[in-house]
Scaffold this motif. Structure first.
Motif, mmCIF file in Angstrom:
data_model
loop_
_atom_site.group_PDB
_atom_site.id
_atom_site.type_symbol
_atom_site.label_atom_id
_atom_site.label_comp_id
_atom_site.label_asym_id
_atom_site.label_seq_id
_atom_site.Cartn_x
_atom_site.Cartn_y
_atom_site.Cartn_z
ATOM 1 N N ASN A 166 0.767 -1.206 0.040
ATOM 2 C CA ASN A 166 -0.066 0.012 -0.038
ATOM 3 C C ASN A 166 0.891 1.249 0.015
ATOM 4 O O ASN A 166 1.914 1.290 0.668
ATOM 5 C CB ASN A 166 -0.973 -0.026 1.217
ATOM 6 C CG ASN A 166 -2.022 -0.889 1.209
ATOM 7 O OD1 ASN A 166 -2.720 -0.801 0.607
ATOM 8 N ND2 ASN A 166 -2.179 -1.876 2.264
ATOM 9 N N TRP A 167 0.564 2.206 -0.878
ATOM 10 C CA TRP A 167 1.131 3.614 -0.893
ATOM 11 C C TRP A 167 -0.005 4.513 -0.663
ATOM 12 O O TRP A 167 -0.713 4.775 -1.439
ATOM 13 C CB TRP A 167 1.908 3.595 -2.053
ATOM 14 C CG TRP A 167 2.809 4.922 -2.125
ATOM 15 C CD1 TRP A 167 3.147 5.684 -1.196
ATOM 16 C CD2 TRP A 167 2.973 5.691 -3.166
ATOM 17 N NE1 TRP A 167 3.996 6.684 -1.621
ATOM 18 C CE2 TRP A 167 3.851 6.801 -2.851
ATOM 19 C CE3 TRP A 167 2.798 5.397 -4.639
ATOM 20 C CZ2 TRP A 167 4.232 7.728 -3.559
ATOM 21 C CZ3 TRP A 167 3.124 6.402 -5.651
ATOM 22 C CH2 TRP A 167 4.081 7.485 -5.336
ATOM 23 N N ARG A 183 -4.575 6.538 -2.434
ATOM 24 C CA ARG A 183 -4.219 5.167 -2.021
ATOM 25 C C ARG A 183 -3.938 4.319 -3.161
ATOM 26 O O ARG A 183 -4.835 4.121 -3.814
ATOM 27 C CB ARG A 183 -5.065 4.540 -0.967
ATOM 28 C CG ARG A 183 -4.420 3.161 -0.305
ATOM 29 C CD ARG A 183 -5.308 2.679 0.535
ATOM 30 N NE ARG A 183 -6.554 2.055 -0.098
ATOM 31 C CZ ARG A 183 -7.621 1.506 0.827
ATOM 32 N NH1 ARG A 183 -7.406 1.464 2.025
ATOM 33 N NH2 ARG A 183 -8.344 0.962 0.262
ATOM 34 N N LYS A 224 -2.994 0.293 -3.959
ATOM 35 C CA LYS A 224 -2.654 -1.171 -3.478
ATOM 36 C C LYS A 224 -2.576 -2.098 -4.419
ATOM 37 O O LYS A 224 -2.989 -2.080 -5.613
ATOM 38 C CB LYS A 224 -3.804 -1.386 -2.751
ATOM 39 C CG LYS A 224 -3.894 -2.841 -2.133
ATOM 40 C CD LYS A 224 -5.177 -3.314 -1.529
ATOM 41 C CE LYS A 224 -5.988 -2.306 -0.374
ATOM 42 N NZ LYS A 224 -7.088 -3.099 0.101
#
Length: 118
Positions: free
Chosen positions: A68-69, A81, A83
């Protein structure tokens, strides 16, 4: 209540989706689940259900590896976000892009959908 607007590659129409669960006993594992979906192209419900569900301790194995970022305040009042994951049991890669209420999901089998959480 969970409610969202959904559009998927398999249906080619916008759907209004709602789901709610109510505890029906002192045991928190027994719930009444109401679930429905309205297809805006047809102007009619495409899915309606009411069921009593009892959740037992999970005996099936599930597993996924995810990265996740999250970028907070990508723009003013906008979070992003990303993922990327791999479902180990079904061996399916997937990814998700989420911006506040909008979500785009896709997997390695070519399935995709767009969702707006109300």
């Amino acid at each position: 209540m969970e409610s969202s607007l959904r559009y998927g590659g398999d249906s080619k129409s916008l759907r209004i989706h709602a789901k709610e669960m109510y505890p029906i006993a002192t045991d928190s594992n027994t719930l009444l689940q109401l679930h429905g979906e309205l297809d805006t192209r047809l102007g009619a419900p495409t899915y309606l259900s009411a069921m009593i569900r009892h959740f037992y301790p999970d005996r099936e194995s599930q597993g996924a590896a995810e990265l996740n970022w999250i970028i907070f305040n990508f723009k003013k009042d906008q979070d992003l976000r990303f993922k990327v994951g791999y479902e180990v049991v079904d061996k399916i890669p997937y990814f998700q892009i989420k911006e506040n209420n909008w979500t785009f999901n896709a997997d390695g089998k070519g399935k995709w959908n767009v969702r707006y959480d109300l």
